[in-house]
Design an enzyme around this catalytic site. Structure first.
Site, PDB file in Angstrom:
ATOM      1  N   CYS A 124      46.072  52.715  54.358  1.00 60.97           N
ATOM      2  CA  CYS A 124      46.452  52.971  52.969  1.00 60.97           C
ATOM      3  C   CYS A 124      46.962  51.681  52.344  1.00 60.97           C
ATOM      4  CB  CYS A 124      47.517  54.065  52.874  1.00 60.97           C
ATOM      5  SG  CYS A 124      49.119  53.564  53.550  1.00 60.97           S
TER       6      CYS A 124
ATOM      7  N   ASP B 276      31.220  25.377  24.841  1.00 64.90           N
ATOM      8  CA  ASP B 276      30.675  24.036  24.743  1.00 64.90           C
ATOM      9  C   ASP B 276      29.203  24.189  24.337  1.00 64.90           C
ATOM     10  OD1 ASP B 276      30.428  21.245  25.068  1.00 64.90           O
ATOM     11  OD2 ASP B 276      29.567  21.572  27.053  1.00 64.90           O
TER      12      ASP B 276
ATOM     13  N   CYS C 161      49.841  49.885  54.002  1.00 60.93           N
ATOM     14  CA  CYS C 161      49.499  49.002  55.134  1.00 60.93           C
ATOM     15  C   CYS C 161      49.192  47.601  54.639  1.00 60.93           C
ATOM     16  CB  CYS C 161      48.299  49.565  55.896  1.00 60.93           C
ATOM     17  SG  CYS C 161      48.514  51.216  56.566  1.00 60.93           S
TER      18      CYS C 161
END
Length: 830
Positions: free
Chosen positions: A121, A527, A124
């Site tokens: 989960c 650019d 953890c």
């Protein structure tokens, strides 16, 4: 074994006199006469036979696995013959030759990609991150919840990789170098184990529910008390396998959390399951009270079912990453000194090797074509299905597929230096870094668990005083219904799905915050050369201004420009590819302006008209410059301090998809800006064809950054797209930056996203996906919060039974995962 080791001291003091043959505590062999080595372990003096056993015993304890001696079933091998497998395995990972495949140098630090085993989960993930961040020498650690991949950066002078792996094992998890085969193997193992646990829970839950229905019906119609007692004992027996086998991962994760003073989601799950079973067992044994075996088995079954579907979602999310990893073949055909083909593993290729790539084969490494003419499919990396023609001198990317004819390729990059490896690192970094919204969700989830434990205690105290018969089912329902799985899954599942989908489409997200920021961007700044245009310039016109020939001017210009990576420089060098270039020394590059050097003891310059005027005081007549720029061409001047030598006029073509991108951004109401160092005529020609109204031309890199900051001071959120070294400062200054596929390395490293395709339409798709991802995350978080706001009062008031709470919690998590799955759809292009 992760339990804390008993205190242990190793000494060389004499041990008590022996009256019989005494065996070594470590290896079990007889102790030689006159050897006085011992250790005190678990409060008892233990004899040792040699310094080897002493060193091994010391290593075992230092590694935090002293309980090895408590739980071993046989004596170990002699210390000078064997180091315990655990320590041997970890020590191997410190060897440079072993680290070559998964560790790279990042300045003075090292970075490794690991895969974690045992993650169940989000708690953890948090636990592992906190454990490693406390280690001296570990600078950063990020774990991706969806793929279980960890990115760790550390200082090898302070801590070795084996020490990091030991720290992970000390908290009950396992870590290995990341590779696709092991990842798939662990995923398959996890899937099989989860299916087995789910199957046991499902079978037992069905039986227990049947018995529970019989008991409920018996309570209504009146049944034999002996039969009721019998059914209760059968239900207990059927629930035990669910508790001891199917639910074991929840109990193990909760124990890890408690051992390290952390409160994760599994703590709530374990308290709910354990409390319900304990109360049911007491009711069965005493014959008084209510049994909740149906709630226990159903809760475990639904929770495991949710995790199985979540596992499927993780596997889907990692598909694009795994496909990239598997793109490089295992073997290659190398041409030896006699030009004879020989098979060898790709890992054994070295720089300069010549490899033969037959039609249909995958190119094993980055390189340059030295023989053959063919086309190459780079769709796995760029998202473009159109094969790209390749000839002698062209570069090829490892992982792309040769289509028509055999190619001979010289290997230029291998291992972690290849483009494919760089893409994987950037993608991995994006999926492990947490954006602001994810960090907030993690903090909320951690405090939410603590808050729910407090709420559960208060609810339990209330019902214990007012109606003790309802105390237990209500407390169990509250514990179950408040598990914040949906809250923890809301963000990572959506981000992983989105980044994986965009990677398949040719848009690489390299930073965790990129999608969130891109969705909020108000201004898109571009650019011109190499961004809105392809940057594949060609010299349309050469006008001689001095006493040199046009060919001589071109060779001088190319000799200077070969020291630059700018698209203009590449075009000039390409036009002079077959010519002999003069020797030019002391070349200096003024970014965004031009280059200078010394040829035949005289200064020589090439660059913009403004740069040449500054360096030589020579200027073109305004009418001459206007004539050269007619049609939007870019003018580059070549000069010495004595005269102007030549003017080169270069033209470019628009990038595919540029018009569609600008139209899409305008549809979203975004402000479009062009910042370019090119002259105004060229900039306006491109801007007019694309429908860009806000154009700023003839800007130096510093001026570009100043314009960017001016927008930001007025509250703009900037998304900047550019390429080349001169764009790096502006890319860093923007809130979210996009580098083009041909961007210089420094620009790409500064960027939050990298366009792998030469087509701009994936960027338009990225904007759409970013908006969708933000929407999905908000939907998930809103649903998770609303669910808990509605579920907690209903459970606390006794409206929701424990098994209904289990169904609601599991359904909530599945809805979040299913909603994130929608992002796996390939984004549409305008």
């Amino acid at each position: 074994m992760t339990a804390s080791a008993p205190s242990l001291a190793i000494t060389a003091d004499p041990v008590p006199a022996r009256t019989a043959v005494v065996s070594c505590f470590h290896c079990g062999l007889p102790i030689p006469t006159g050897t006085n080595l011992s250790l005190t372990w678990d409060g008892v003096t233990r004899p040792l036979c040699c310094r080897g056993c002493q060193a091994v015993a010391n290593t075992i304890v230092d590694a935090g696995i002293g309980d090895y001696y408590r739980f071993r079933t046989a004596a170990a091998a002699k210390g000078d013959e064997l180091v315990p497998d655990t320590l041997r395995e970890l020590a191997v990972y410190d060897h440079p030759s072993v680290q070559r495949g998964f560790v790279r140098d990042v300045g003075e630090q090292r970075e490794a990609a690991l895969i974690l085993d045992g993650i169940t989960c989000a708690a953890c993930i948090w636990l592992n991150e906190q454990q490693l961040k406390r280690l001296e020498g570990v600078h950063d650690v990020q774990v991706n919840y969806a793929t279980r991949r960890a990115r760790v950066i550390w200082d090898d002078k302070k801590i070795h990789l084996s020490g990091i792996l030991k720290a992970i094992r000390a908290i009950g998890y396992d870590a290995h170098p990341y590779d696709a085969a092991r990842s798939q193997q662990l995923l398959a193992q996890e899937r099989r184990a989860l299916l087995r646990r789910l199957g046991v829970a499902g079978i037992m839950a069905a039986q227990v529910m049947t018995l529970s229905e019989a008991l409920y019906f018996g309570d209504w119609s009146g049944s034999d008390p002996m039969l009721r007692t019998f059914f209760s004992w059968i239900s207990l027996a059927l629930t035990l396998p669910v508790l001891l086998y199917s639910a074991r991962p929840f109990f193990r994760a909760a124990a890890n959390s408690v051992r390290h003073a952390r409160v994760g989601m599994d703590v709530l799950v374990t308290l709910g399951i354990g409390g319900a079973f304990a109360a049911s067992a007491v009711a069965t044994i005493t014959g008084n009270g209510i049994a909740y075996y149906d709630a226990v088995t159903m809760f475990v079954f639904l929770l495991l079912g949710g995790r199985y579907l979540e596992l499927a979602a993780r596997a889907r999310a990692s598909e694009s990453v795994e496909s990239l990893i598997k793109a490089t073949p295992a073997s290659a055909t190398r041409l030896n000194a006699r030009a004879e083909p020989e098979q060898l593993p790709v890992a054994e290729l070295v720089l300069g090797d010549l490899v033969l790539v037959r039609p249909g084969e995958t190119i094993p490494a980055d390189g340059v074509i030295r023989g053959g003419l063919s086309s190459v499919n780079e769709s796995l990396l760029t998202g473009e299905s159109r094969p790209i023609p390749k000839a002698v001198g062209d570069t090829v990317i490892g992982g792309s597929i040769n289509i028509e004819s055999p190619l001979t390729v010289r290997v230029d990059k291998t291992g972690t230096d290849t483009v494919l490896s760089a893409v994987l690192r950037l993608l991995d970094r994006a999926q492990t870094e947490k954006p602001r919204i994810a960090e907030i969700a993690d903090r909320v989830a951690a405090w939410f668990v603590i808050g729910m434990l407090v709420v559960t205690a208060l609810v339990g105290a209330y019902w214990w005083q007012h109606d003790a018969t309802r105390f237990l089912p209500i407390v169990i329902a509250v514990l179950i219904v408040t598990c914040p799985c949906a809250l923890a899954l809301a963000t990572p599942t959506a981000l992983t799905a989105a980044t994986s989908t965009l990677a398949r489409n040719g848009m690489l997200v390299t930073r965790g915050h990129a999608l969130e920021t891109l969705a909020r961007a108000t201004h898109f700044v571009f650019d011109k050369t190499g961004t809105l245009t392809l940057g594949q310039l060609h010299i349309r016109r050469t006008q001689v201004l001095g006493n040199e020939t046009s060919e001589r001017c071109l060779t001088i210009a190319a000799a200077l420009e070969q020291h630059s990576e700018h698209p203009i420089a590449c075009a000039i060098v390409a036009d002079a590819a077959t010519m002999k270039l003069p020797q030019i020394n002391n070349v200096k590059n003024r970014v965004g302006a031009g280059l200078s050097g010394v040829m035949d003891n005289r200064p020589i310059f090439i660059g913009t008209p403004a740069f040449i005027a500054e360096m030589t005081q020579f200027q073109l007549a305004p009418e001459t410059l206007a004539d050269l720029r007619n049609g939007g061409g870019t003018v580059v001047l070549l000069a010495t301090t004595a005269q102007l030598l030549a003017a080169f006029v270069l033209n470019d073509t628009l990038r595919p998809g540029a018009a569609e991108l600008i139209a899409e951004l305008k549809r979203y109401g975004r402000h479009i800006v062009m910042l370019t160092g090119d002259h105004s005529e060229s900039a306006m020609a491109v801007a007019k064809s694309l429908g860009i109204d806000d154009v700023h031309a003839e800007l130096t890199p510093a001026a570009k950054l100043a314009r960017l900051q001016a927008f930001q001071q007025n509250g703009a959120i900037i998304a900047m797209a550019g390429d080349g070294i001169n764009d790096a400062p502006v890319l860093v200054g923007a809130q979210v930056s996009i580098a083009m596929n041909n961007a210089a390395d420094i620009a790409a490293a500064s960027a939050d996203m990298v366009l792998l395709s030469s087509d701009l339409r994936p960027l338009a798709a990225a904007v759409t996906t970013a908006r969708r991802t933000t929407s999905v995350i908000r939907q998930n978080l809103t649903w998770a919060i609303l669910y808990n706001l509605l579920a907690v009062p209903t459970a606390a008031t006794g409206v929701v039974a424990p098994w209904v709470a289990a169904l609601g919690m599991s359904t909530s998590s599945l809805l979040v995962v299913a909603n994130a799955w929608r992002l796996h759809r390939r984004p549409g292009r305008p």
